[in-house]
Design a protein around this motif. Structure first.
Motif, PDB file in Angstrom:
ATOM      1  N   PHE A  83       0.827  -1.203   0.000  1.00 54.37           N
ATOM      2  CA  PHE A  83       0.000   0.000   0.000  1.00 54.37           C
ATOM      3  C   PHE A  83       0.865   1.258   0.000  1.00 54.37           C
ATOM      4  O   PHE A  83       0.641   2.179  -0.786  1.00 54.37           O
ATOM      5  N   SER A 131      -5.769  -2.942  -9.208  1.00 51.94           N
ATOM      6  CA  SER A 131      -5.289  -4.322  -9.128  1.00 51.94           C
ATOM      7  C   SER A 131      -4.191  -4.576 -10.156  1.00 51.94           C
ATOM      8  O   SER A 131      -3.222  -5.283  -9.870  1.00 51.94           O
ATOM      9  N   GLN A 175      -6.678 -12.999  -0.372  1.00 51.39           N
ATOM     10  CA  GLN A 175      -7.447 -12.070  -1.204  1.00 51.39           C
ATOM     11  C   GLN A 175      -7.996 -10.911  -0.379  1.00 51.39           C
ATOM     12  O   GLN A 175      -8.095  -9.792  -0.866  1.00 51.39           O
ATOM     13  N   MET A 176      -8.335 -11.156   0.887  1.00 50.92           N
ATOM     14  CA  MET A 176      -8.848 -10.080   1.737  1.00 50.92           C
ATOM     15  C   MET A 176      -7.816  -8.976   1.896  1.00 50.92           C
ATOM     16  O   MET A 176      -8.158  -7.797   1.890  1.00 50.92           O
ATOM     17  N   GLN A 177      -6.557  -9.349   2.041  1.00 49.27           N
ATOM     18  CA  GLN A 177      -5.494  -8.357   2.174  1.00 49.27           C
ATOM     19  C   GLN A 177      -5.392  -7.532   0.886  1.00 49.27           C
ATOM     20  O   GLN A 177      -5.279  -6.307   0.929  1.00 49.27           O
ATOM     21  N   HIS A 178      -5.457  -8.185  -0.254  1.00 49.17           N
ATOM     22  CA  HIS A 178      -5.414  -7.500  -1.543  1.00 49.17           C
ATOM     23  C   HIS A 178      -6.602  -6.540  -1.674  1.00 49.17           C
ATOM     24  O   HIS A 178      -6.434  -5.381  -2.064  1.00 49.17           O
ATOM     25  N   ASP A 179      -7.794  -7.011  -1.328  1.00 42.13           N
ATOM     26  CA  ASP A 179      -8.991  -6.175  -1.414  1.00 42.13           C
ATOM     27  C   ASP A 179      -8.888  -4.958  -0.498  1.00 42.13           C
ATOM     28  O   ASP A 179      -9.333  -3.862  -0.855  1.00 42.13           O
ATOM     29  N   ARG A 180      -8.303  -5.144   0.691  1.00 48.99           N
ATOM     30  CA  ARG A 180      -8.135  -4.034   1.632  1.00 48.99           C
ATOM     31  C   ARG A 180      -7.188  -2.979   1.051  1.00 48.99           C
ATOM     32  O   ARG A 180      -7.453  -1.776   1.147  1.00 48.99           O
ATOM     33  N   ILE A 181      -6.112  -3.416   0.410  1.00 46.71           N
ATOM     34  CA  ILE A 181      -5.162  -2.480  -0.206  1.00 46.71           C
ATOM     35  C   ILE A 181      -5.849  -1.684  -1.311  1.00 46.71           C
ATOM     36  O   ILE A 181      -5.692  -0.467  -1.408  1.00 46.71           O
ATOM     37  N   SER A 183      -9.030  -1.026  -1.615  1.00 51.38           N
ATOM     38  CA  SER A 183      -9.971  -0.109  -0.977  1.00 51.38           C
ATOM     39  C   SER A 183      -9.238   1.116  -0.403  1.00 51.38           C
ATOM     40  O   SER A 183      -9.696   2.254  -0.559  1.00 51.38           O
ATOM     41  N   GLN A 184      -8.118   0.891   0.248  1.00 54.35           N
ATOM     42  CA  GLN A 184      -7.326   1.996   0.795  1.00 54.35           C
ATOM     43  C   GLN A 184      -6.803   2.895  -0.325  1.00 54.35           C
ATOM     44  O   GLN A 184      -6.756   4.123  -0.173  1.00 54.35           O
ATOM     45  N   GLN A 187      -9.466   5.330  -1.526  1.00 50.91           N
ATOM     46  CA  GLN A 187      -9.586   6.465  -0.600  1.00 50.91           C
ATOM     47  C   GLN A 187      -8.410   7.423  -0.770  1.00 50.91           C
ATOM     48  O   GLN A 187      -8.583   8.634  -0.781  1.00 50.91           O
TER      49      GLN A 187
END
Length: 195
Positions: A83, A131, A175-181, A183-184, A187
């Protein structure tokens, strides 16, 4: 701030003689010269309107300024995380005529300049672009960096542990970690483009 209509009404109250128009042109030229003098080393993010035409399409911007520079930001990702590497990449590669704009200060409303027109994209489409940038970090890591240090990886256990740490920061654990990045990053881009 005055609207265009307010300004128009102000000038229509005066008799528009040649000398009055010349004065307005001189005032405008003076203001332009003053703005040119105030240029700083950091390229300001320009507020855009529907009339604003960037020099590059969004795809060109991504290829020229973002994807081609990923390798220069790999170390930042190693030192911190993906990130932070992506944030630095976008922050340092802002151009004067950005072909992306944020609408209404929301991280789900963006427009990109593509095929000589502004196109509104949804959050999912922006996520795909981001992505691709994240995946480019993985590609550069897997091709350039690993090839450069292949001998050390096979023969140096301490260096191999360092590699595993870097791998975790770049690829992530799920994948959750990737999705969080992603999303951040949405923002972050929203705030960067509205600065």
């Amino acid at each position: 701030m005055q609207t265009k209509e307010d300004i128009r009404n102000h000038y229509l109250k005066q008799e528009l003689t040649t000398s009055v128009l010349l004065e307005h042109i001189i005032d405008l030229k003076y203001e332009i010269e003053q703005l040119k003098k105030k240029k700083s080393k950091v390229v300001p993010v320009q507020k855009v309107t529907n009339d604003y035409i960037p020099e590059l399409s969004f795809t060109q911007y991504l290829n020229i300024h973002i994807l081609s520079n990923v390798e220069n930001y790999l170390e930042i990702a190693f030192e911190t995380d993906l990130f932070t590497g992506m944030k630095s990449l976008f922050r340092k590669n802002m151009i004067e005529n950005m072909p992306i704009k944020c609408i209404n200060n929301k991280n789900s409303s963006f427009s990109i300049y593509e095929n000589k027109e502004w196109k509104t994209i949804n959050s999912e489409e922006l996520g795909k672009f981001l992505s691709n940038v994240a995946n480019e970090f993985v590609v550069i890591f897997n091709t350039n960096w690993i090839q450069k240090y292949q001998d050390r990886l096979q023969n140096d256990e301490e260096f191999y542990n360092k590699y595993m740490s870097y791998f975790q920061k770049i690829v992530g654990s799920n994948q959750m970690q990737h999705d969080r990045i992603i999303s951040q990053m949405k923002q972050f881009l929203s705030s960067l483009l509205n600065a």
